[in-house]
Design a protein around this motif. Structure first.
Motif, PDB file in Angstrom:
ATOM      1  N   ALA A 111      -1.190  10.190  -0.624  1.00 10.89           N
ATOM      2  CA  ALA A 111      -1.868  10.954   0.434  1.00 10.89           C
ATOM      3  C   ALA A 111      -0.949  12.041   0.992  1.00 10.89           C
ATOM      4  N   ASP A 112       0.351  11.722   1.158  1.00 11.26           N
ATOM      5  CA  ASP A 112       1.316  12.725   1.645  1.00 11.26           C
ATOM      6  C   ASP A 112       1.239  13.996   0.797  1.00 11.26           C
ATOM      7  N   ILE A 113       1.174  13.790  -0.496  1.00 13.43           N
ATOM      8  CA  ILE A 113       1.221  14.911  -1.441  1.00 13.43           C
ATOM      9  C   ILE A 113      -0.127  15.621  -1.505  1.00 13.43           C
TER      10      ILE A 113
ATOM     11  N   ALA B 291       0.812  -1.227   0.000  1.00 15.79           N
ATOM     12  CA  ALA B 291       0.000   0.000   0.000  1.00 15.79           C
ATOM     13  C   ALA B 291       0.842   1.272   0.000  1.00 15.79           C
ATOM     14  N   TYR B 292       2.156   1.115   0.126  1.00 19.03           N
ATOM     15  CA  TYR B 292       3.097   2.232   0.228  1.00 19.03           C
ATOM     16  C   TYR B 292       2.778   3.411  -0.708  1.00 19.03           C
ATOM     17  N   PRO B 293       2.557   3.163  -2.024  1.00 21.65           N
ATOM     18  CA  PRO B 293       2.342   4.308  -2.917  1.00 21.65           C
ATOM     19  C   PRO B 293       1.027   5.058  -2.660  1.00 21.65           C
TER      20      PRO B 293
ATOM     21  N   GLU C  22      14.795  10.235 -10.019  1.00 20.32           N
ATOM     22  CA  GLU C  22      14.243   9.419 -11.111  1.00 20.32           C
ATOM     23  C   GLU C  22      13.426   8.203 -10.614  1.00 20.32           C
ATOM     24  N   ASP C  23      13.893   7.553  -9.553  1.00 24.64           N
ATOM     25  CA  ASP C  23      13.270   6.289  -9.105  1.00 24.64           C
ATOM     26  C   ASP C  23      11.842   6.462  -8.570  1.00 24.64           C
ATOM     27  N   GLN C  24      11.410   7.704  -8.335  1.00 29.34           N
ATOM     28  CA  GLN C  24      10.063   7.913  -7.787  1.00 29.34           C
ATOM     29  C   GLN C  24       9.031   8.274  -8.850  1.00 29.34           C
TER      30      GLN C  24
HETATM   31  P1  TYM Z   1      13.669   7.604  -0.524  1.00 30.23           P
HETATM   32  O1  TYM Z   1      13.687   7.801   0.953  1.00 30.23           O
HETATM   33  O2  TYM Z   1      14.050   6.282  -1.072  1.00 30.23           O
HETATM   34  O3  TYM Z   1      14.574   8.674  -1.224  1.00 30.23           O
HETATM   35  C1  TYM Z   1      14.392  10.059  -0.957  1.00 30.23           C
HETATM   36  C2  TYM Z   1      14.665  10.880  -2.205  1.00 30.23           C
HETATM   37  O4  TYM Z   1      15.980  10.653  -2.671  1.00 30.23           O
HETATM   38  C3  TYM Z   1      15.946  10.280  -4.042  1.00 30.23           C
HETATM   39  N1  TYM Z   1      17.013   9.311  -4.288  1.00 30.23           N
HETATM   40  C4  TYM Z   1      17.913   9.424  -5.266  1.00 30.23           C
HETATM   41  N2  TYM Z   1      18.086  10.368  -6.212  1.00 30.23           N
HETATM   42  C5  TYM Z   1      19.115  10.195  -7.064  1.00 30.23           C
HETATM   43  N3  TYM Z   1      19.968   9.139  -7.003  1.00 30.23           N
HETATM   44  C6  TYM Z   1      19.824   8.170  -6.079  1.00 30.23           C
HETATM   45  N4  TYM Z   1      20.669   7.146  -6.026  1.00 30.23           N
HETATM   46  C7  TYM Z   1      18.760   8.298  -5.148  1.00 30.23           C
HETATM   47  N5  TYM Z   1      18.326   7.542  -4.103  1.00 30.23           N
HETATM   48  C8  TYM Z   1      17.257   8.177  -3.599  1.00 30.23           C
HETATM   49  C9  TYM Z   1      14.571   9.654  -4.250  1.00 30.23           C
HETATM   50  O5  TYM Z   1      14.175   9.698  -5.594  1.00 30.23           O
HETATM   51  C10 TYM Z   1      13.711  10.517  -3.363  1.00 30.23           C
HETATM   52  O6  TYM Z   1      13.341  11.704  -4.031  1.00 30.23           O
HETATM   53  N6  TYM Z   1       8.822   7.071  -1.607  1.00 30.23           N
HETATM   54  C11 TYM Z   1       9.854   8.059  -1.292  1.00 30.23           C
HETATM   55  C12 TYM Z   1       9.539   8.885  -0.064  1.00 30.23           C
HETATM   56  C13 TYM Z   1       8.223   9.576  -0.086  1.00 30.23           C
HETATM   57  C14 TYM Z   1       7.864  10.676  -0.900  1.00 30.23           C
HETATM   58  C15 TYM Z   1       6.527  11.001  -0.530  1.00 30.23           C
HETATM   59  C16 TYM Z   1       8.535  11.421  -1.864  1.00 30.23           C
HETATM   60  C17 TYM Z   1       7.139   9.268   0.681  1.00 30.23           C
HETATM   61  N7  TYM Z   1       6.130  10.130   0.435  1.00 30.23           N
HETATM   62  C18 TYM Z   1       5.843  12.055  -1.155  1.00 30.23           C
HETATM   63  C19 TYM Z   1       7.835  12.467  -2.496  1.00 30.23           C
HETATM   64  C20 TYM Z   1       6.525  12.779  -2.126  1.00 30.23           C
HETATM   65  C21 TYM Z   1      11.151   7.295  -1.047  1.00 30.23           C
HETATM   66  O7  TYM Z   1      11.175   6.154  -0.698  1.00 30.23           O
HETATM   67  O8  TYM Z   1      12.248   8.046  -1.106  1.00 30.23           O
END
Ligand code: TYM
Length: 334
Positions: free
Chosen positions: A135-137, A128-130, A149-151
């Protein structure tokens, strides 16, 4: 003013990937003006992969707050919060669990990677994470979300959830969010393997630069970073099949606020024996002050807790009315 929201998980320490892909952009959008900025430690997300030791979770959360502040997030300009302190995030997430479809969630590549071969053993929260992320946003009606990029796929899902809610209830309530994926370093790779993302969960510490690393550790990791035997090209297209070389140039560009072409105009033709010391010097110059400021801030965690309590209060002034209106749209008796 358009609102910016982004978050980082306190599931481990901060890496250079988090800094260049996310935090540096957070600071940029805060200081550009014209945006209201909300930045978040997502502690509810941090327990989805595994339940952390309680003292580890609270330490990581405070250290991440220190990392934000040391990097230039100013609590007087941005709202800085810890996710679980603003209960409307989790309340809206439940509604989104009922909006999102199982099929959408099962197509998320992060779910597939993290649940791996044993999806039966993964937590329901990981699946359910996404929806919690959406909801956060959307609990802020945020329109701009700076991320690495990964998000990207998660942000597309956020748009789908907003659109389905609006469509199903015949309203134009939740905005359709714009991902902000910008700069030379939106995907920083491992220093040991140019095909893997730099990550706090990689077992090899040499694969990443931690924001808590001191000058010696930073310089040593860059010196030992994997490379190829060729000199740097003079244009970006010469990096195409050279993932390790490209990664180091991207890191340089990200740290120096330069384009890849500018970096190559200065360093094209150089061997790694020359380029690595230049990169190490730049990295130490930019990162060592952040790590020492983080350590200083961690000497007074009561002050960090005060900042987060204040942030939560400011945040709830935004989120409580949006949640109330959401419940009203759905027909929940209040
Ligand atoms: P998280 O905690 O894995 O990473 C936080 C942010 O860092 C970026 N990031 C990177 N960017 C470039 N190169 C990398 N190797 C790298 N590793 C991480 C991620 O893209 C991210 O922007 N799901 C999110 C957290 C989250 C979130 C949100 C973000 C929860 N709610 C609402 C935006 C809006 C996450 O796991 O990020």
């Amino acid at each position: 003013a358009p609102r910016v929201f982004s978050g980082i998980q306190p599931s481990g320490g901060l890496t250079l990937g988090n800094y260049l892909g996310a935090i540096k952009r957070f600071v940029g959008m805060q200081d550009e003006g014209g945006f209201e900025t909300v930045y978040c430690m997502v502690d509810l997300h941090a327990i989805t992969a595994r339940l952390l030791d309680p003292s580890e979770l609270s330490h990581n959360t405070r250290e991440l707050a220190a990392g934000f502040i040391a990097s230039g997030i100013d609590p007087a300009k941005s709202i800085l919060i810890n996710q679980s302190q603003v209960p409307e995030h989790a309340q809206l997430a439940w509604i989104f669990n009922c909006v999102a479809r199982m099929g959408w969630m099962s197509r998320m590549t992060q779910w597939k990677d993290k649940s791996g071969k044993n999806a039966e053993a993964a937590s329901l929260g990981l699946f359910a994470y996404p929806a919690l992320m959406a909801a956060d946003i959307l609990i802020y009606h945020a329109t701009h979300v700076p991320v690495g990029e990964d998000q990207k796929q998660h942000l597309e899902l956020t748009r789908d959830i907003a659109a389905k809610f609006n469509h199903d209830y015949g309203v134009e309530f939740f905005p359709i969010t714009e991902p902000v994926i910008e700069g030379a370093a939106t995907r920083v790779m491992s220093l040991r393997d140019g095909s893997k993302k730099m990550s706090k969960s990689d077992p090899s510490d040499a694969s990443r630069i931690n924001m808590t690393d001191d000058a010696d550790a930073i310089a040593k990791k860059i010196r030992k970073a994997k490379t190829d035997p060729d000199a740097l090209p003079s244009e970006a297209k010469g990096l195409e099949d050279r993932p390790e070389a490209r990664n180091l140039v991207n890191i340089y560009a990200g740290l120096a606020d330069m384009s890849v072409d500018q970096v190559l105009a200065d360093h094209g033709g150089a061997q790694f024996g020359q380029f690595k010391p230049a990169l190490a010097e730049l990295a130490v110059e930019k990162l060592a002050p952040i790590s020492s400021e983080m350590a200083r801030l961690m000497d007074d965690t009561a002050e960090i807790d005060r900042i987060l309590a204040h942030g939560a209060e400011q945040a709830r002034a935004i989120t409580a009315p949006i949640l109330a209106r959401t419940y009203e749209i759905i027909g929940m008796v209040r």
